[in-house]
Design a protein around this motif. Structure first.
Motif, short mmCIF file in Angstrom:
data_model
loop_
_atom_site.label_atom_id
_atom_site.label_comp_id
_atom_site.label_asym_id
_atom_site.label_seq_id
_atom_site.Cartn_x
_atom_site.Cartn_y
_atom_site.Cartn_z
N PRO A 146 -62.36 10.42 -29.74
CA PRO A 146 -62.08 11.30 -28.61
C PRO A 146 -63.36 11.94 -28.01
O PRO A 146 -63.73 12.26 -26.80
CB PRO A 146 -61.31 12.10 -29.19
CG PRO A 146 -61.17 11.89 -30.58
CD PRO A 146 -61.44 10.65 -30.83
N GLU A 147 -64.40 12.27 -29.20
CA GLU A 147 -65.76 12.82 -28.67
C GLU A 147 -66.47 11.93 -27.85
O GLU A 147 -67.03 12.29 -26.75
CB GLU A 147 -66.56 12.84 -29.95
CG GLU A 147 -65.83 13.81 -30.85
CD GLU A 147 -65.12 13.13 -32.03
OE1 GLU A 147 -64.92 11.98 -31.97
OE2 GLU A 147 -64.60 13.97 -33.00
N ARG A 148 -66.26 10.56 -27.69
CA ARG A 148 -66.92 9.81 -26.70
C ARG A 148 -66.23 9.51 -25.62
O ARG A 148 -66.62 9.46 -24.46
CB ARG A 148 -67.44 8.51 -27.58
CG ARG A 148 -67.97 7.30 -26.77
CD ARG A 148 -68.27 6.12 -27.50
NE ARG A 148 -67.15 5.46 -28.15
CZ ARG A 148 -66.39 4.57 -27.23
NH1 ARG A 148 -66.72 4.32 -26.09
NH2 ARG A 148 -65.52 3.82 -27.87
N ARG A 149 -64.99 9.36 -25.90
CA ARG A 149 -63.97 8.95 -24.56
C ARG A 149 -63.91 10.16 -23.70
O ARG A 149 -63.64 10.02 -22.59
CB ARG A 149 -62.59 8.91 -25.21
CG ARG A 149 -62.44 7.33 -26.23
CD ARG A 149 -62.72 6.17 -25.25
NE ARG A 149 -62.14 4.94 -26.12
CZ ARG A 149 -62.30 3.81 -25.44
NH1 ARG A 149 -62.61 3.60 -24.22
NH2 ARG A 149 -61.96 2.80 -26.38
N VAL A 150 -64.17 11.32 -23.97
CA VAL A 150 -64.13 12.56 -22.88
C VAL A 150 -65.07 12.40 -21.94
O VAL A 150 -64.79 12.75 -20.68
CB VAL A 150 -64.46 14.02 -23.71
CG1 VAL A 150 -63.40 14.35 -24.80
CG2 VAL A 150 -65.80 13.92 -24.34
N ARG A 151 -66.00 11.41 -22.18
CA ARG A 151 -67.32 11.52 -20.91
C ARG A 151 -66.95 10.16 -20.15
O ARG A 151 -67.63 9.87 -19.08
CB ARG A 151 -68.41 11.11 -21.68
CG ARG A 151 -68.73 12.35 -22.38
CD ARG A 151 -70.39 12.10 -22.85
NE ARG A 151 -71.33 12.08 -21.74
CZ ARG A 151 -71.84 12.89 -21.06
NH1 ARG A 151 -71.68 14.26 -21.10
NH2 ARG A 151 -72.70 12.38 -20.07
N GLN A 152 -65.80 9.34 -20.36
CA GLN A 152 -65.38 8.45 -19.71
C GLN A 152 -64.65 8.58 -18.55
O GLN A 152 -63.94 9.71 -18.40
CB GLN A 152 -64.78 7.37 -20.59
CG GLN A 152 -65.63 6.36 -21.66
CD GLN A 152 -64.93 5.46 -22.38
OE1 GLN A 152 -63.97 5.33 -22.67
NE2 GLN A 152 -65.80 4.67 -22.86
#
Length: 542
Positions: A146-152
């Motif tokens: 989720p830490e990475r996916r928030v920027r997608q």
């Protein structure tokens, strides 16, 4: 402790203005829902379920009007509330999980930004606390990393992941009432169970009331306290979930229950027949991989292997299914077979010809022989086209017939997918989600293709129409010699329609076999987990 219901609807009627005159969509509906309880509204597409839900927080389409009745929420009548009052209530006190992720997510904003907005607009969090809460919410609904996916952005999420993002937004402010319109219809059973467990936690911990709209009777039986059955805009039966579903009184409720698919439902396809080896399969996939470049922190990109060395065949006149959780690579595999994505490596051969390297003319001919039915009935139809134009367009593009014969073919197809002939002149926004999906199926069948790729093609349909469509697909396969690639998280549907099943996880096929092998004697723990998560299959006695 008060015994007054949190939500009390009395004699609600809703009418839509149409070119043909007013249409009564909901008539005399009365419903009570207490805090901390879950009420499920079931019924076929067009029965008035979603219209009733939309009326609660006054989000009806422009041509829809509440013509009579009251909607009391926490003591105030929302039917007569001002827009200012409604704005303060929506999101903060009444959460909404809508059915269609693509039309409810802003394609220009990152996923994290959209969830953060839901929190900050209602003053729940600010600054870094918002950032932390957004990550928590994405993790809660089962989105990996989720830490990475928030920027997608939404287009970088699978259909199921977009739906989970909407669920995160609906849960963000921990509302008193949550309206969930088919909230898990796009989700695999393991994530569905996780989301529904979280809804149960909210009802227990915070007294949140859940107004659940679903065509999944197993889910209603397992998760709801009360079930309301709607038919043609009216309530025909109401009662405790287990009592109503185990001892239905109304003929329509009995028909719904009889049509609901389960792992014990009869198989609709004939056993695979032996054929001379020289005929060969229609489709051969070998070593197929697809790598995407995705955003990580601070604008950097990294690779993501969505499909990893997949191989299988699709015999002629048979159905091959891909199952697995959202993000497992099912839909990416389908897009590679359709030529909508270019493979990073591997081979796809259709009727002996390699798809990679086809000329434009060859691809045009190929796409007449292969037709898709996509997961999302909202975005797969042009909103400016009538149903007639949507169905006849592929015939016109491929120069088949004249205007009269195309119209006749369109009406035949509408009849095959259980839509009345007057549907031909309607626009997509005038149809329910299930009706739109039936139009998409009719359009895909217009060219009489050899291979139809069904990407969650019946997930938006109520059980009666779903059963009709599955019967239709099985009959068309037998009569026309069609092959199907079926992508579905509904394992009961897969069992009914498949000859061969491949279980996918993290881009790979981890188990393959006949439906009997996969469902009766699975080898992999992951497959067993999928089966154990099916709602309603193993209900504990209350």
């Amino acid at each position: 402790m008060t015994t007054d219901p949190l939500l009390s609807i009395r004699n609600l009627s809703v009418t839509f203005a149409t070119p043909a005159g007013p249409v009564a969509a909901v008539t005399g509906v009365s419903i009570d829902l207490a805090a901390g309880r879950t009420l499920a509204v079931v019924g076929e597409s067009g029965s008035g379920k979603s219209t009733t839900a939309a009326a609660i927080n006054r989000l009806l389409p422009g041509n829809g009007t509440i013509t009579s009745g009251s909607i009391h929420f926490d003591g105030r009548d929302l039917a007569t509330a001002s827009e200012r009052e409604l704005v303060a209530i929506r999101g903060a006190r009444i959460g909404l999980i809508p059915q269609d992720p693509m039309s409810n997510l802003n394609p220009m904003q990152r996923i994290g930004t959209q969830i953060a907005e839901a929190l900050e607009v209602h003053g729940r969090t600010t600054g870094r606390a918002t950032d932390r809460r957004v990550v928590e919410l994405l993790d809660l609904v089962g989105i990996p990393e989720p830490e990475r996916r928030v920027r997608q952005f939404p287009h970088e999420f699978s259909g199921g992941m977009r739906q989970r993002a909407l669920i995160a937004m609906g849960l963000a402010c921990e509302p008193a009432l949550l309206i969930a319109d088919e909230p898990t219809s796009a989700l695999d059973v393991t994530v569905q169970r996780r989301i529904l467990d979280q809804l149960d936690t909210l009802t227990d911990r915070m007294g949140t009331a859940v107004f659940l709209i679903t065509h999944d009777l197993g889910l209603a039986a397992e998760r709801a306290d009360t079930v309301v059955v709607m038919y043609r805009g009216e309530i025909v039966e109401t009662g405790p979930a287990r009592d109503l579903l185990e001892n239905p009184q109304h003929d329509y409720t009995k028909a719904l229950i009889a049509a609901a698919p389960s792992l014990s439902s009869r198989e609709l396809v004939r056993p695979a027949e032996g054929r001379p080896a020289e005929i060969g399969p229609l489709v051969e996939v070998s070593g197929l991989s697809k790598e995407f470049a995705i955003r990580s922190g601070r604008g950097r990109k990294q690779s993501f292997l969505a499909v990893d060395g997949v191989g299988f065949t699709i015999p002629r006149r048979q159905t091959v299914s891909l199952v697995g959780e959202s993000g497992s690579g099912k839909s990416t595999t389908a897009n590679l077979l359709l030529g909508l994505e270019d493979a990073t490596s591997g081979s796809v051969r259709f009727d002996g010809a390699e798809l990679v390297g086809m000329s434009r003319r060859q691809l045009f001919a190929f796409r007449r022989r292969v037709q898709p039915v996509f997961q999302n009935p909202y975005s797969s139809l042009d909103p400016r086209y009538t149903v007639l134009r949507s169905i006849t367009e592929p015939l016109q593009v491929h120069d088949i017939g004249d205007a009269r014969s195309r119209r006749q073919r369109a009406h035949e197809l509408l009849d095959q997918v259980a839509l009345p002939p007057e549907t031909a002149e309607r626009l997509p926004h005038e149809l329910s989600g299930g009706q739109r999906q039936r139009v998409a199926i009719a359009r895909a069948l217009a060219l009489e293709p050899e291979l139809v790729i069904l990407d969650e093609a019946v997930s938006a349909l109520d059980v009666i129409v779903q059963n009709q469509i599955l019967e239709l697909l099985a009959g068309l396969q037998q009569r026309l010699g069609l092959s199907y690639l079926l992508i579905s998280h509904d394992l009961a549907v897969v069992r009914m329609l498949s000859h061969q099943v491949h279980v996918m996880r993290r881009g790979r096929i981890i188990e393959s076999g006949t439906p009997a092998q996969i469902f009766d004697d699975p080898r992999e723990d992951y497959t067993r987990e999928l089966l154990s998560a099916i709602p309603g299959e193993h209900r504990a006695a209350s």
